[in-house]
Design a protein around this motif. Structure first.
Motif, short mmCIF file in Angstrom:
data_model
loop_
_atom_site.label_atom_id
_atom_site.label_comp_id
_atom_site.label_asym_id
_atom_site.label_seq_id
_atom_site.Cartn_x
_atom_site.Cartn_y
_atom_site.Cartn_z
N ILE A 106 0.84 -1.19 0.00
CA ILE A 106 0.00 0.00 0.00
C ILE A 106 0.88 1.25 0.00
CG2 ILE A 106 -1.85 1.23 1.17
CD1 ILE A 106 -2.63 -1.60 0.29
N GLY A 107 0.66 2.11 -0.97
CA GLY A 107 1.33 3.40 -0.99
C GLY A 107 0.51 4.42 -0.22
N VAL A 108 1.12 5.07 0.76
CA VAL A 108 0.45 6.08 1.57
C VAL A 108 1.00 7.44 1.19
CG1 VAL A 108 -0.07 6.88 3.90
CG2 VAL A 108 0.16 4.42 3.45
N ILE A 109 0.15 8.28 0.63
CA ILE A 109 0.56 9.63 0.25
C ILE A 109 0.19 10.59 1.36
CG2 ILE A 109 0.27 11.50 -1.41
CD1 ILE A 109 -0.27 9.44 -3.56
N ARG A 110 1.20 11.23 1.94
CA ARG A 110 0.99 12.26 2.96
C ARG A 110 1.04 13.62 2.29
NH1 ARG A 110 2.03 10.98 8.10
NH2 ARG A 110 0.72 12.82 8.42
N VAL A 111 0.07 14.47 2.63
CA VAL A 111 0.02 15.77 1.97
C VAL A 111 0.65 16.87 2.82
CG1 VAL A 111 -2.00 15.09 0.63
CG2 VAL A 111 -2.30 16.32 2.80
N LEU A 112 1.22 16.51 3.95
CA LEU A 112 2.01 17.42 4.76
C LEU A 112 3.48 17.11 4.52
CD1 LEU A 112 2.29 19.51 7.12
CD2 LEU A 112 2.30 17.54 8.67
N THR A 113 4.19 18.03 3.94
CA THR A 113 5.62 17.82 3.70
C THR A 113 6.36 17.81 5.03
OG1 THR A 113 5.42 19.00 1.60
CG2 THR A 113 7.64 18.67 2.48
N THR A 114 7.20 16.81 5.22
CA THR A 114 7.96 16.71 6.46
C THR A 114 9.28 16.01 6.19
OG1 THR A 114 7.98 15.84 8.73
CG2 THR A 114 6.82 14.53 7.08
N GLU A 115 10.29 16.38 6.94
CA GLU A 115 11.58 15.70 6.90
C GLU A 115 11.76 14.79 8.12
OE1 GLU A 115 14.35 18.89 6.62
OE2 GLU A 115 13.96 19.26 4.48
N ASP A 116 10.70 14.69 8.93
CA ASP A 116 10.72 13.85 10.13
C ASP A 116 10.21 12.47 9.76
OD1 ASP A 116 10.29 12.52 12.50
OD2 ASP A 116 9.28 14.18 13.50
N PRO A 117 11.07 11.44 9.74
CA PRO A 117 10.60 10.11 9.33
C PRO A 117 9.53 9.54 10.25
CG PRO A 117 12.84 10.00 10.23
CD PRO A 117 12.51 11.45 10.07
N VAL A 176 -0.16 15.06 -5.93
CA VAL A 176 -0.73 13.77 -5.52
C VAL A 176 -0.89 12.86 -6.73
CG1 VAL A 176 -2.82 12.65 -4.64
CG2 VAL A 176 -1.89 14.67 -3.46
N VAL A 177 -1.40 13.41 -7.83
CA VAL A 177 -1.62 12.60 -9.04
C VAL A 177 -0.30 12.06 -9.56
CG1 VAL A 177 -2.44 12.64 -11.41
CG2 VAL A 177 -3.74 13.83 -9.62
N ALA A 178 0.72 12.89 -9.58
CA ALA A 178 2.03 12.45 -10.07
C ALA A 178 2.60 11.35 -9.18
CB ALA A 178 2.99 13.63 -10.13
N MET A 179 2.43 11.49 -7.87
CA MET A 179 2.94 10.47 -6.97
C MET A 179 2.15 9.17 -7.09
SD MET A 179 3.89 10.89 -2.94
CE MET A 179 5.24 12.00 -3.39
N ALA A 180 0.85 9.27 -7.27
CA ALA A 180 0.03 8.07 -7.46
C ALA A 180 0.44 7.33 -8.73
CB ALA A 180 -1.44 8.45 -7.53
N ARG A 181 0.70 8.07 -9.79
CA ARG A 181 1.12 7.44 -11.03
C ARG A 181 2.46 6.71 -10.85
NH1 ARG A 181 1.80 11.75 -13.83
NH2 ARG A 181 -0.42 12.05 -14.23
N GLU A 193 3.26 2.62 -11.13
CA GLU A 193 4.33 2.10 -11.99
C GLU A 193 5.32 1.25 -11.21
OE1 GLU A 193 5.82 5.69 -13.68
OE2 GLU A 193 4.18 5.89 -15.13
N GLU A 194 5.44 1.49 -9.91
CA GLU A 194 6.35 0.72 -9.06
C GLU A 194 5.71 -0.58 -8.55
OE1 GLU A 194 7.94 3.12 -5.95
OE2 GLU A 194 8.61 4.69 -7.32
N GLY A 195 4.44 -0.81 -8.85
CA GLY A 195 3.83 -2.08 -8.51
C GLY A 195 3.03 -2.12 -7.23
N PHE A 196 2.60 -0.98 -6.71
CA PHE A 196 1.77 -0.98 -5.52
C PHE A 196 0.40 -1.56 -5.84
CE2 PHE A 196 5.05 1.94 -4.34
CZ PHE A 196 5.12 1.89 -2.95
N ASP A 197 -0.23 -2.18 -4.83
CA ASP A 197 -1.56 -2.76 -5.00
C ASP A 197 -2.67 -1.75 -4.83
OD1 ASP A 197 -0.75 -5.56 -5.37
OD2 ASP A 197 -0.09 -5.45 -3.28
N ALA A 198 -2.44 -0.75 -4.02
CA ALA A 198 -3.45 0.30 -3.78
C ALA A 198 -2.73 1.53 -3.25
CB ALA A 198 -4.51 -0.17 -2.78
N ILE A 199 -3.43 2.65 -3.33
CA ILE A 199 -2.89 3.93 -2.87
C ILE A 199 -3.90 4.57 -1.94
CG2 ILE A 199 -2.23 6.26 -3.58
CD1 ILE A 199 -1.40 4.91 -6.30
N ILE A 200 -3.41 5.03 -0.80
CA ILE A 200 -4.23 5.79 0.14
C ILE A 200 -3.71 7.23 0.17
CG2 ILE A 200 -4.81 6.12 2.58
CD1 ILE A 200 -4.75 3.08 2.90
#
Length: 227
Positions: A6-17, A61-66, A70-77
């Protein structure tokens, strides 16, 4: 047990892992069949909380989802209750793309009764009125002085959010549908539930549930006929 990437897209930019991966870790805790990879979109240091930040964030978000597809994720949140770029990404990739807002509003209908919201904007995210209709309390729940997800991470922001939750109940809320995934970041849902005694829907829990349902639904569909 099947596992899903699962790819998780966060919309808050952070450098804190720790902050970056928090929603992914929660999803893996709730849904052990998920293996998550979290990424944040660039240059959104206050997240998405108004029209300008939404307009800037959607194409990212759209660019990251694409890229994740392409990297083979099963779903995107897209872990944001405003669902930025969700509809647009669905038009771009064939795998499930699930937003926090649609998921939370949809599951809130299960409980019946009046549904209140609790978020970071004076406007309720679009999915909530669209899905809940007349069941939705029209006044947005927002803590005094809370304007971005960063504000939720302060003691003052947390207390203001609790006060806003109490006000939503005074307005008639029998269910609270949190309308910012930052509420999951601060883990406030069980505290509101214990104080108010009503169901409180955490968007990260909800987006994971809908993602799992959609993956299982698609797995049950018959394979295309071979010529």
């Amino acid at each position: 047990m099947n596992t899903y990437k699962i790819g998780v897209i966060r919309v808050l930019t952070t450098e804190d892992p720790e902050l970056l991966n928090l929603h992914g870790r929660l999803l893996e805790q709730y849904y052990p069949m998920f293996q998550t990879v979290s990424r944040c979109i660039p240059d959104q240091w206050e997240g998405i909380h108004d029209d300008a930040t939404m307009a800037a964030g959607v194409p990212k978000v759209v660019a990251m989802a694409r890229q994740m597809y392409e990297e083979g994720f099963d779903a995107i949140i897209v872990s944001c209750a405003g669902d930025p770029g969700v509809a647009q990404a669905r038009a771009e990739v064939p795998i499930p793309v699930i937003g926090g807002g649609e998921s939370t509003a949809t599951l809130a209908r299960f409980y019946g009764g009046k549904v209140g919201t609790l978020g970071i904007t004076a406007d309720i995210p679009e999915a909530y009125p669209r899905i809940l209709g007349d069941a939705l309390i029209p006044e947005a729940g927002i803590g005094e002085g809370v304007r971005s997800a960063l504000d939720l991470m302060t003691p003052a922001g947390r207390e203001a959010t609790m006060a806003a939750a109490r006000h939503q109940q005074e307005l008639g809320a029998q269910v609270l549908a949190l309308s910012c995934t930052g509420m999951a970041t601060i883990g406030i849902a069980p505290f509101i539930r214990d104080e108010l005694g009503i169901p409180v829907l955490d968007p990260v829990l909800c987006e994971g549930a809908v993602t799992l349902f959609e993956l299982l639904r698609r797995a049950q569909q018959p394979a295309p006929a071979q010529n």
